[in-house]
Design an enzyme around this catalytic site. Structure first.
Site, PDB file in Angstrom:
ATOM      1  N   SER A 249       0.833  -1.197   0.000  1.00  0.00           N
ATOM      2  CA  SER A 249       0.000   0.000   0.000  1.00  0.00           C
ATOM      3  C   SER A 249       0.878   1.262   0.000  1.00  0.00           C
ATOM      4  CB  SER A 249      -0.950  -0.037   1.202  1.00  0.00           C
ATOM      5  OG  SER A 249      -2.027   0.853   1.013  1.00  0.00           O
TER       6      SER A 249
ATOM      7  N   LYS B 286     -22.680  16.512   7.417  1.00  0.00           N
ATOM      8  CA  LYS B 286     -21.737  16.676   8.517  1.00  0.00           C
ATOM      9  C   LYS B 286     -21.573  15.412   9.342  1.00  0.00           C
ATOM     10  CE  LYS B 286     -18.784  19.129  10.699  1.00  0.00           C
ATOM     11  NZ  LYS B 286     -17.525  19.461  10.023  1.00  0.00           N
TER      12      LYS B 286
END
Length: 239
Positions: A122, A174
């Site tokens: 990764s 949010k």
């Protein structure tokens, strides 16, 4: 008597000759070093999860700030000329931290070799991809070119526990990703777009650094880890 004097004189001359040769060799060695340059190698560890935290007794963090400082020291040290070796054993971590470390590798004034031990996956592979050469063991785990975003939906658990959680938000999204509710279809699509953008960026970085086509990297990426031997066969490492 004349013979002894002759041999004695030859012995003295021979001794001076040997001394002159030794002196010449001792003078020649520094001259070679001046021409070829220093051959000292710097070894910089990239061990543990890549991120901005600090290492502790139980967790090892490969911090980009520490890495950047070591790269600068190695590049500025006149005694280091052989190479900078990245000793990598990391499953990856923060893509932002990985990109910051990769920038340091790409801007190095001295040759960089990435040596992958157990794992270079990764974000850790992203850092390695910027090296001039990547070396791994046949049994190393290499690659895992991909991006993951993990979220939890614990709404059913909270309901069973009699816990009622709610938020007062300013902004439609949010509380996106909060564990007390699942994502809406709109939110899932939004996050998928963001992950895809990072994934394509990762693919482009590897393609550029390894001199491969984007289409080829897409085919071998898919988040798959490879053994060192498989990585060599797929052009992800050099040897």
């Amino acid at each position: 008597m004349e013979k002894k004097t002759k041999y004695f004189t030859l012995g003295i001359l021979g001794g001076f000759g040997i001394i002159a040769i030794v002196i010449a060799i001792l003078m020649f060695i520094p001259l070679i070093a001046m021409v070829t340059g220093p051959s000292t190698v710097a070894v910089i560890p990239v061990v543990g999860e890549i991120g901005y935290g600090a290492s502790s007794e139980n967790v090892t963090i490969a911090n980009p700030d520490v890495f950047s400082q070591m790269m600068d020291e190695a590049n500025n040290d006149p005694n280091i000329g052989g190479a900078i070796v990245l000793d990598i054993n990391s499953p990856g971590g923060s893509p932002v931290a990985g990109e910051e470390m990769l920038e340091k590798v790409n801007s190095s004034q001295k040759p960089v070799v990435a040596r992958i031990s157990d794992t270079g996956a990764s974000a850790a592979y992203m850092v390695a991809s910027g090296a001039d050469e990547i070396v791994a063991s046949p049994s190393s785990w290499v690659g895992s070119i991909g991006v993951i975003l993990t979220l939890s939906d614990l709404s059913e658990y909270y309901k069973k526990q009699g816990v009622d959680i709610y938020s007062i938000t300013g902004g439609k999204y949010k509380d996106m990703g909060a564990d007390y509710r699942n994502l809406t279809t709109d939110e899932k699509n939004m996050l998928q777009t963001m992950v895809d953008e990072q994934y394509n960026s990762f693919i482009n970085i590897v393609a550029k650094n390894r001199n491969l086509t984007v289409d080829y990297v897409k085919k071998i990426a898919e988040g798959k880890p490879y053994t060192g031997q498989q990585a060599l066969n797929n052009s992800l490492i050099d040897r």
